[in-house]
Design an enzyme around this catalytic site. Structure first.
Site, short mmCIF file in Angstrom:
data_model
loop_
_atom_site.label_atom_id
_atom_site.label_comp_id
_atom_site.label_asym_id
_atom_site.label_seq_id
_atom_site.Cartn_x
_atom_site.Cartn_y
_atom_site.Cartn_z
N ASP A 29 -20.49 33.39 68.90
CA ASP A 29 -19.81 32.48 69.60
C ASP A 29 -19.68 31.40 68.72
O ASP A 29 -20.51 30.79 67.83
CB ASP A 29 -20.55 31.80 70.83
CG ASP A 29 -19.85 31.05 71.71
OD1 ASP A 29 -19.65 31.43 73.05
OD2 ASP A 29 -19.12 29.95 71.33
N ASN A 85 -19.69 34.39 83.30
CA ASN A 85 -18.97 33.20 84.29
C ASN A 85 -17.83 33.74 84.69
O ASN A 85 -16.99 34.48 84.06
CB ASN A 85 -18.63 31.93 83.36
CG ASN A 85 -20.00 31.33 82.91
OD1 ASN A 85 -20.84 31.33 83.54
ND2 ASN A 85 -19.85 30.92 81.76
N GLN A 92 -16.26 29.26 83.56
CA GLN A 92 -15.30 30.25 82.92
C GLN A 92 -14.32 29.40 82.25
O GLN A 92 -13.48 28.65 82.90
CB GLN A 92 -14.66 31.30 83.60
CG GLN A 92 -14.08 32.55 82.61
CD GLN A 92 -13.50 33.70 83.40
OE1 GLN A 92 -13.46 33.53 84.70
NE2 GLN A 92 -13.06 34.64 82.56
N HIS A 98 -16.24 38.21 79.51
CA HIS A 98 -17.03 38.40 78.52
C HIS A 98 -18.59 38.19 78.94
O HIS A 98 -18.90 37.48 80.15
CB HIS A 98 -16.86 37.40 77.24
CG HIS A 98 -16.75 36.26 77.88
ND1 HIS A 98 -15.34 35.58 78.45
CD2 HIS A 98 -17.43 34.81 77.70
CE1 HIS A 98 -15.30 34.48 78.74
NE2 HIS A 98 -16.65 33.83 78.59
N HIS A 100 -22.23 36.51 77.60
CA HIS A 100 -22.94 35.78 76.85
C HIS A 100 -24.38 36.33 76.45
O HIS A 100 -25.04 36.65 77.73
CB HIS A 100 -23.27 34.26 77.27
CG HIS A 100 -21.88 33.42 77.40
ND1 HIS A 100 -21.41 32.57 76.32
CD2 HIS A 100 -21.04 33.59 78.49
CE1 HIS A 100 -20.33 32.17 76.96
NE2 HIS A 100 -20.04 32.55 77.93
P1 5GP Z 1 -16.86 30.95 78.93
O1 5GP Z 1 -17.04 29.45 79.27
O2 5GP Z 1 -15.53 31.27 79.26
O3 5GP Z 1 -18.09 31.70 79.75
O4 5GP Z 1 -17.33 31.28 77.53
C1 5GP Z 1 -16.42 30.95 76.66
C2 5GP Z 1 -16.94 31.07 75.28
O5 5GP Z 1 -16.30 31.46 74.13
C3 5GP Z 1 -17.74 29.67 74.85
O6 5GP Z 1 -18.89 29.84 74.55
C4 5GP Z 1 -16.66 29.30 73.37
O7 5GP Z 1 -17.58 28.65 72.60
C5 5GP Z 1 -16.46 30.74 72.92
N1 5GP Z 1 -15.20 30.71 72.20
C6 5GP Z 1 -14.04 30.14 72.78
N2 5GP Z 1 -13.11 30.38 72.01
C7 5GP Z 1 -13.57 31.31 70.85
C8 5GP Z 1 -13.20 31.80 69.65
O8 5GP Z 1 -11.96 31.67 69.39
N3 5GP Z 1 -13.88 32.52 68.84
C9 5GP Z 1 -15.34 32.68 69.24
N4 5GP Z 1 -15.99 33.17 68.63
N5 5GP Z 1 -15.84 32.05 70.60
C10 5GP Z 1 -15.08 31.36 71.07
#
Ligand code: 5GP
Ligand code: ZN
Length: 132
Positions: A29, A85, A92, A98, A100
């Protein structure tokens, strides 16, 4: 379709990849909650758990288990949270399913939690009839 995680999963955008096979890519991440915070990205686009195929869904936890064991061994973390999420209200921010993997370390400042309520008889009965 303009989906950043599709592009990352298919290698069109470079990422720090920990694991890859036909169906998944696991990456670090960019905004880690803790050292080693990783994301499991299916190559199949599904915006969330509801629309994920059963085939991919059935493989995700097996991969999470393998990655968790690897992380536990290699990082020496004291615990690990799996977080997934669905929907803005649930946190999300990227609408490509995805999972984590968040390694936990004694004394870390990661906050994943809720204040426990109390299950009333009325709610219990309503929920049993709605969800069973
Ligand atoms: P969510 O909040 O949707 O469950 O998680 C999205 C996650 O994706 C976040 O922890 C954020 O830091 C990560 N993330 C967003 N854009 C990118 C990216 O371009 N590359 C990587 N490696 N992680 C990303
Ligand atoms: Zn996508």
């Amino acid at each position: 379709m303009d989906c950043i995680f599709c592009k990352i999963a298919h290698g069109e955008i470079p990422s720090a990849t920990l694991y890859e096979d036909d169906a998944f890519r696991v990456i670090l991440d960019v905004g880690p909650a803790s050292r080693g915070h990783a994301l499991i990205l299916p190559k199949e686009h599904a915006k969330d758990l509801y629309s994920l195929s059963e085939e991919t869904a059935s493989k995700v936890l097996v991969l999470a288990k393998k990655m968790a064991s690897k992380m536990s061994e290699a990082l020496g973390c004291d615990g690990l949270n799996l977080v997934q999420n669905n929907g803005e209200i649930a946190g999300q921010t990227v609408f490509h399913f995805h999972m984590h993997l968040i390694p936990r370390y004694k004394g870390d400042d990661v906050k994943i939690g809720w204040r426990p309520g109390r299950l009333s008889e009325k709610d219990k009965n309503e929920l049993l009839s709605l969800l069973r």
